[in-house]
Design a protein around this motif. Structure first.
Motif, PDB file in Angstrom:
ATOM      1  N   GLU A  31      -3.248  -1.141  -2.183  1.00 44.99           N
ATOM      2  CA  GLU A  31      -3.353  -0.339  -3.136  1.00 44.99           C
ATOM      3  C   GLU A  31      -2.944  -1.173  -4.354  1.00 44.99           C
ATOM      4  OE1 GLU A  31      -1.069   3.358  -2.937  1.00 44.99           O
ATOM      5  OE2 GLU A  31      -2.196   4.213  -1.400  1.00 44.99           O
ATOM      6  N   VAL A  32      -3.594  -1.016  -5.392  1.00 48.32           N
ATOM      7  CA  VAL A  32      -3.278  -1.820  -6.620  1.00 48.32           C
ATOM      8  C   VAL A  32      -2.133  -1.040  -7.601  1.00 48.32           C
ATOM      9  CG1 VAL A  32      -4.028  -2.704  -8.820  1.00 48.32           C
ATOM     10  CG2 VAL A  32      -5.658  -2.682  -6.898  1.00 48.32           C
ATOM     11  N   VAL A  33      -1.208  -1.705  -7.849  1.00 51.05           N
ATOM     12  CA  VAL A  33      -0.036  -0.980  -8.586  1.00 51.05           C
ATOM     13  C   VAL A  33       0.166  -1.768  -9.676  1.00 51.05           C
ATOM     14  CG1 VAL A  33       1.165  -0.370  -6.379  1.00 51.05           C
ATOM     15  CG2 VAL A  33       1.775  -2.698  -7.619  1.00 51.05           C
ATOM     16  N   THR A  34       0.792  -1.055 -10.968  1.00 54.57           N
ATOM     17  CA  THR A  34       1.083  -1.613 -12.154  1.00 54.57           C
ATOM     18  C   THR A  34       1.979  -2.852 -12.171  1.00 54.57           C
ATOM     19  OG1 THR A  34       2.592   0.020 -12.634  1.00 54.57           O
ATOM     20  CG2 THR A  34       0.383   0.710 -13.294  1.00 54.57           C
ATOM     21  N   ALA A  86       0.291  -9.457  -4.086  1.00 50.56           N
ATOM     22  CA  ALA A  86       0.872  -8.075  -3.836  1.00 50.56           C
ATOM     23  C   ALA A  86       2.158  -8.051  -4.610  1.00 50.56           C
ATOM     24  CB  ALA A  86       0.787  -7.606  -2.510  1.00 50.56           C
ATOM     25  N   TRP A  87       2.628  -9.051  -5.211  1.00 50.19           N
ATOM     26  CA  TRP A  87       4.176  -9.312  -5.564  1.00 50.19           C
ATOM     27  C   TRP A  87       4.076  -9.596  -7.015  1.00 50.19           C
ATOM     28  CZ3 TRP A  87       7.184  -7.628  -1.842  1.00 50.19           C
ATOM     29  CH2 TRP A  87       6.821  -7.769  -0.471  1.00 50.19           C
ATOM     30  N   LEU A 167       4.520  -7.946   3.725  1.00 48.00           N
ATOM     31  CA  LEU A 167       3.702  -7.207   3.136  1.00 48.00           C
ATOM     32  C   LEU A 167       3.418  -5.840   3.888  1.00 48.00           C
ATOM     33  CD1 LEU A 167       1.766  -6.871   0.840  1.00 48.00           C
ATOM     34  CD2 LEU A 167       0.016  -7.983   2.205  1.00 48.00           C
ATOM     35  N   GLN A 168       3.434  -5.877   5.150  1.00 46.14           N
ATOM     36  CA  GLN A 168       3.320  -4.696   6.128  1.00 46.14           C
ATOM     37  C   GLN A 168       4.409  -3.667   5.598  1.00 46.14           C
ATOM     38  OE1 GLN A 168       2.865  -5.337  10.057  1.00 46.14           O
ATOM     39  NE2 GLN A 168       2.693  -2.965  10.568  1.00 46.14           N
ATOM     40  N   ALA A 169       5.787  -4.210   5.449  1.00 45.52           N
ATOM     41  CA  ALA A 169       6.949  -3.610   5.175  1.00 45.52           C
ATOM     42  C   ALA A 169       6.959  -2.949   3.952  1.00 45.52           C
ATOM     43  CB  ALA A 169       8.109  -4.297   5.375  1.00 45.52           C
ATOM     44  N   GLN A 170       6.170  -3.941   2.819  1.00 49.22           N
ATOM     45  CA  GLN A 170       6.223  -3.315   1.476  1.00 49.22           C
ATOM     46  C   GLN A 170       5.095  -2.233   1.354  1.00 49.22           C
ATOM     47  OE1 GLN A 170       3.346  -4.233  -1.250  1.00 49.22           O
ATOM     48  NE2 GLN A 170       4.440  -5.666  -2.454  1.00 49.22           N
ATOM     49  N   GLN A 171       4.238  -1.906   2.417  1.00 54.28           N
ATOM     50  CA  GLN A 171       3.105  -1.138   2.183  1.00 54.28           C
ATOM     51  C   GLN A 171       3.823   0.333   2.635  1.00 54.28           C
ATOM     52  OE1 GLN A 171       0.248  -1.571   1.013  1.00 54.28           O
ATOM     53  NE2 GLN A 171       0.750  -3.650   0.869  1.00 54.28           N
ATOM     54  N   LYS A 172       4.915   0.406   3.123  1.00 55.18           N
ATOM     55  CA  LYS A 172       5.729   1.901   3.422  1.00 55.18           C
ATOM     56  C   LYS A 172       6.305   2.111   2.239  1.00 55.18           C
ATOM     57  CE  LYS A 172       6.149   0.169   8.134  1.00 55.18           C
ATOM     58  NZ  LYS A 172       5.153   1.328   8.841  1.00 55.18           N
TER      59      LYS A 172
END
Length: 397
Positions: A31-34, A86-87, A167-172
């Motif tokens: 997902e794209v975040v601000t 993603a960061w 990144l997989q952990a961040q997706q949660k």
């Protein structure tokens, strides 16, 4: 082949073996975040693992080479993580205690060009553990061919796998989780420079996780100055990032050459030790059989055959010892390679000027001086400002 699943957020220790011949692609955010919700990552210079190196002549470890690897490998991981998009900022930091939204720490368990073993942990500013995992990979015989070396690192699969696991952990994370992580980071930084002014804003629960108890007003003058100081710190770390980038570029050629030769020496030693062991075992068996035959022989012919077996077995045993001595020559050659690299990759002194202040010494020394300077700047700017105002209590995390 990957035979262990990725570490889930808050799970325990696991280990994973990575096949270095197949480099997994970098995963991207689902997902794209601000920009305000992008988390900054601080990857500390790795622990070189020198305190736990066994006193084993068969596996020599070169101190300066390992220290250089401890600066080189975090930068490789940072580049892999940045590719995901993603960061926020992904920086290599000299101080493992520096406050970041996500702090990544690594330890080099083993590194000799043929095998790389790392231990990686990742913890966010709240204190939640995202990752605690061991990674191991063996370089293939194609890893150090010119075409392969030009395209990616021989252990690129390890860095990509770590980046994907984090990144997989961040997706949660929920959106509120991201906001809380960034808020706790800011308050922790503020407490470092003004512990009395920002005391009571954070508390820890029984699980040692930070909870936000109250918030300063957005227009609070002390908070504004803390944010200014923090922005300056980010700018300095960005300057240091350029150092790590340059260090990696300067190190790459001699380091690749060292790893290539180290790989060849390690493989040669393994083959020699195996051959030595085979010869010594066969020789010992032959000697034992010959002695038994001589004791039980009833004729001159049988005794002569036993003598031949003893002599032949003794020769094989002696040959096995010679093979071990040959392996030791390879160990010495490997040590010479390490010493030659040592002089090429030792970091140079960096001088940075800020407000007519020159920072000297190692990277760690310079950063310690910089933080001291920031504290002086904050104390000067804060003057006689009153304590920060508060705006009620925040929800616990």
């Amino acid at each position: 082949m990957l035979f262990a699943s990725a570490c889930l957020l808050g799970t325990g220790c696991v280990n994973q073996t990575v096949k270095s011949t197949s480099v997994p692609p970098i995963a991207t955010a689902q997902e794209v975040v601000t920009d305000e919700l992008l988390l900054d990552v601080g990857i500390a210079v790795f622990d070189p693992g020198l305190d736990e190196v066994p006193d084993d002549d068969e596996q020599p470890v070169y101190t300066e080479v390992r220290k250089a690897e401890a600066r080189f490998m975090p930068n490789q991981l940072a580049q892999a993580m940045q590719q995901s998009g993603a960061w926020g900022a992904v920086r290599v930091v000299p101080d493992p205690e520096r406050v970041s939204d996500l702090s990544v720490h690594g330890k080099i368990v083993h590194s000799d060009g043929e095998r790389l073993e790392l231990r990686i942990t990742a913890v966010d500013s709240r204190g939640y553990e995202w990752l605690d995992k061991g990674y191991e990979s063996h370089a293939s015989k194609y890893a150090y061919k010119t075409t392969t070396r030009n395209s990616h690192d021989p252990f690129q699969a390890v860095y990509n796998t770590i980046a994907n696991d984090i990144l997989q952990a961040q997706q949660k994370l929920r959106e509120q989780d991201r906001m809380n992580v960034r808020l706790v980071s800011e308050l922790l930084f503020a407490q470092e420079f003004s512990p009395e002014a920002f005391d009571g804003y954070l508390a820890k629960n029984p699980s040692d996780v930070y909870l936000v108890m109250r918030l300063p007003a957005d227009n609070d003058p002390m908070l504004e100055r803390v944010r200014t100081i923090r922005e300056r710190d980010h700018m300095y770390i960005d300057t240091m990032q350029a150092y790590y980038d340059n260090f990696g570029e300067e190190m790459l050629d001699p380091y690749d050459e060292w790893r290539r030769l180290s790989y060849e020496e390690v493989v040669a030693m393994q083959e020699l030790r195996a051959e030595s062991q085979r010869r010594m075992i066969v020789g010992a068996i032959a000697v034992a059989a010959g002695i038994a035959g001589a004791i039980n022989s009833d004729s001159y012919g049988e005794a002569a055959a036993s003598d031949v077996a003893i002599l032949g077995g003794g020769y094989l045993f002696k040959s096995g010892l010679e093979k071990r001595n040959e392996a030791q020559i390879h160990v010495q050659a490997l040590e010479e390679v390490g010493l030659s690299l040592e002089s090429e990759i030792t970091p140079q002194v960096i001088e940075l000027e800020d407000q007519s202040v020159t920072l000297k010494g190692s990277v760690d020394d310079q950063y310690a001086q910089w933080r001291s300077l920031l504290a002086e700047i904050y104390a000067t700017e804060i003057g006689s400002l009153e304590q920060p105002e508060t705006i009620g209590a925040a929800d616990t995390l």
